[in-house]
Design an enzyme around this catalytic site. Structure first.
Site, mmCIF file in Angstrom:
data_model
loop_
_atom_site.group_PDB
_atom_site.id
_atom_site.type_symbol
_atom_site.label_atom_id
_atom_site.label_comp_id
_atom_site.label_asym_id
_atom_site.label_seq_id
_atom_site.Cartn_x
_atom_site.Cartn_y
_atom_site.Cartn_z
ATOM 1 N N SER A 1 0.815 -1.212 0.000
ATOM 2 C CA SER A 1 0.000 0.000 0.000
ATOM 3 C C SER A 1 0.850 1.264 0.000
ATOM 4 O O SER A 1 1.615 1.508 -0.916
ATOM 5 C CB SER A 1 -0.955 -0.041 1.201
ATOM 6 O OG SER A 1 -1.876 1.010 1.178
ATOM 7 N N ASP B 1 -5.985 2.015 -3.424
ATOM 8 C CA ASP B 1 -7.261 1.841 -2.728
ATOM 9 C C ASP B 1 -7.662 3.095 -1.948
ATOM 10 O O ASP B 1 -8.678 3.121 -1.271
ATOM 11 C CB ASP B 1 -7.246 0.606 -1.818
ATOM 12 C CG ASP B 1 -6.250 0.690 -0.674
ATOM 13 O OD1 ASP B 1 -5.459 1.658 -0.628
ATOM 14 O OD2 ASP B 1 -6.268 -0.220 0.186
#
Length: 453
Positions: A109, A250
């Site tokens: 991430s 995301d």
């Protein structure tokens, strides 16, 4: 022993904490837990091998980790469709769209390039509950599956993975983007190919920064954790809005045409009000975490929108959305989940719908964001304390009650024990930053005095 799975899969320093052996073992364990006796299209899956979608972000370690994961799955009798470099929400979507039995996303991430992680999705592209992750962890110590001959899994390239995802994203839009000028910061990450394409296809004028991944520059001074470059690019190009993703795309944060940051709370407020006006906000309810700003709560109340609070973490937001059959939720950090279109936070989807709302209403991002007032929020991390005793200490409870009385309706207090280290987080919101700072420091001193080691 500490639990192997954290709040978002297994994560650590690649080739040190997260080794080839661990990646291989996790894949073999997941094949046992997720790949056996599954149901597809209403029929038992017997007679065909289980199917997995494997994807990664562009960090260099993802190359050998994805190879190990694919090998572990195929050696356990799972057919692997390698989707290459795509966003995490794209991997989740493809698991559902392809009717796969499981999915694996290899990404850390917003972490720096030396880190990496392995995240599993179950059927339908949903994140795994804790108990299923615990079963995978337990299966690491059990014998792996060892089929031979025709029962060995195959590894194939998922040739149209990105195209499927782009078509899906475009299909969700209520209207085109009308030529609005968007600067996209792709964090040198997984959004670098998809995001510019889909915003252009949706009708925006697009300027791109942070879209030259080389395997080691992911999140380096760019993306949702470094918004200065995006703000400068928006001002330099006279753009209408800037959209920032993180490494696996995301998340979505934004800046307006004057370079002012619009965070996840404000984005949720904009989308919630829009969806309520259009009659598509289920039960007129928004799901957010306890860390969301007081201004979001007040804005939702003013628009007759209920707000359901969860613990910090997008997995808890997802659980609440599913449990109550709701349509919108997220976090201040930019994880926004629209359950009609996605099973996880999707930064590209969020950005598209944010720009679509600008076009639909004819308003600037600043005008839309004015739906909520952002209250000053001060966070003090008190380290090296007995955080497990926070809930039982009456002196701290009395100090919190006193501050809450002083603030009244004009502020809020939240104390949280860290789940991973001896630390207590003290958060205070107030109408003025000076008051919030003073109150936070006062409570932090009490926590330090009471729980200090």
């Amino acid at each position: 022993m500490a639990r192997l799975f954290g709040t978002d899969g297994v994560r650590g320093l690649a080739n040190s904490d997260l080794t080839v052996e661990l990646a291989l073992g996790l894949a073999q364990a997941a094949a046992v837990v997720l790949g056996q006796g599954r149901v597809a299209d209403g029929r038992r899956a017997s007679g065909r091998r289980p199917v997995a979608v494997v994807a990664r972000d562009p960090r260099v370690s993802g190359e050998f980790i994805s190879a190990a994961v694919s090998a572990g799955l195929a050696s356990s009798g799972v057919d692997v469709f390698d989707a290459g470099v795509i966003p995490t929400p794209a991997a989740a979507f493809l698991v559902a769209d392809f009717k796969a039995d499981l999915g694996v996303m290899i990404s850390a991430s917003h972490n720096p390039a030396p880190d990496n992680g392995i995240k599993f999705f179950g059927q339908g592209g949903t994140k795994l509950p804790d108990e299923v992750e615990d079963r995978i962890e337990a299966a690491l110590a059990a014998p792996s599956l060892a089929p031979t001959g025709v029962e060995v899994g195959r590894i194939r390239r998922f040739a149209d993975a990105e195209d499927r995802y782009v078509v899906h994203l475009l299909s969700t839009l209520p209207n085109q983007l009308g030529g609005l000028h968007v600067v996209l910061d792709c964090a040198h990450g997984a959004a670098s190919g998809v995001s510019p394409q889909v915003f252009t296809d949706a009708g925006a004028k697009v300027t791109v920064i942070g879209a030259d991944p080389d395997g080691i520059n992911i999140n380096e001074g760019v993306g949702s954790t470094h918004l200065d470059n995006l703000a400068a690019a928006v001002l330099a190009h006279g753009a209408d809005i800037g959209i920032a993703h993180d490494g696996d795309a995301d998340r979505c944060l934004a800046v307006d045409k004057d370079g002012k940051v619009v965070d996840g709370d404000q984005i949720m407020a904009i989308l919630a009000v829009s969806m309520a006006e259009r009659g598509v906000l289920q039960d007129r309810t928004l799901v957010a975490t306890v860390m969301s700003n007081l201004g979001l709560r007040r804005a939702m109340a003013e628009h007759n929108i209920k707000m359901l609070e969860t613990k910090v973490g997008d997995r808890y937001v997802l659980e609440a959305l599913g449990e109550h059959s709701l349509s919108l939720g997220g976090e201040q950090s930019g994880h926004v989940i629209m359950t009609k279109f996605a099973t996880t936070g999707d930064g590209i989807l969020t950005g598209l719908h944010l720009v679509a709302e600008m076009e639909r209403t004819g308003k600037t991002l600043a005008e839309l964001a004015s739906v909520m007032t952002v209250y000053p929020q001060v966070l003090e991390n008190v380290r090296g304390v007995d955080h497990h005793s926070l809930g039982s200490d009456t002196v701290i409870a009395d100090a919190v009650a006193a501050v809450e009385t002083e603030l009244g309706d004009s502020g809020r207090v939240l104390l949280r024990a860290s789940g991973t280290e001896p630390m207590v987080r003290v958060m205070v919101e107030a109408e003025h930053h000076e008051i919030a700072q003073q109150m936070a420091e006062r409570l932090a001193a009490v926590v330090r005095a009471q729980l200090g080691r």
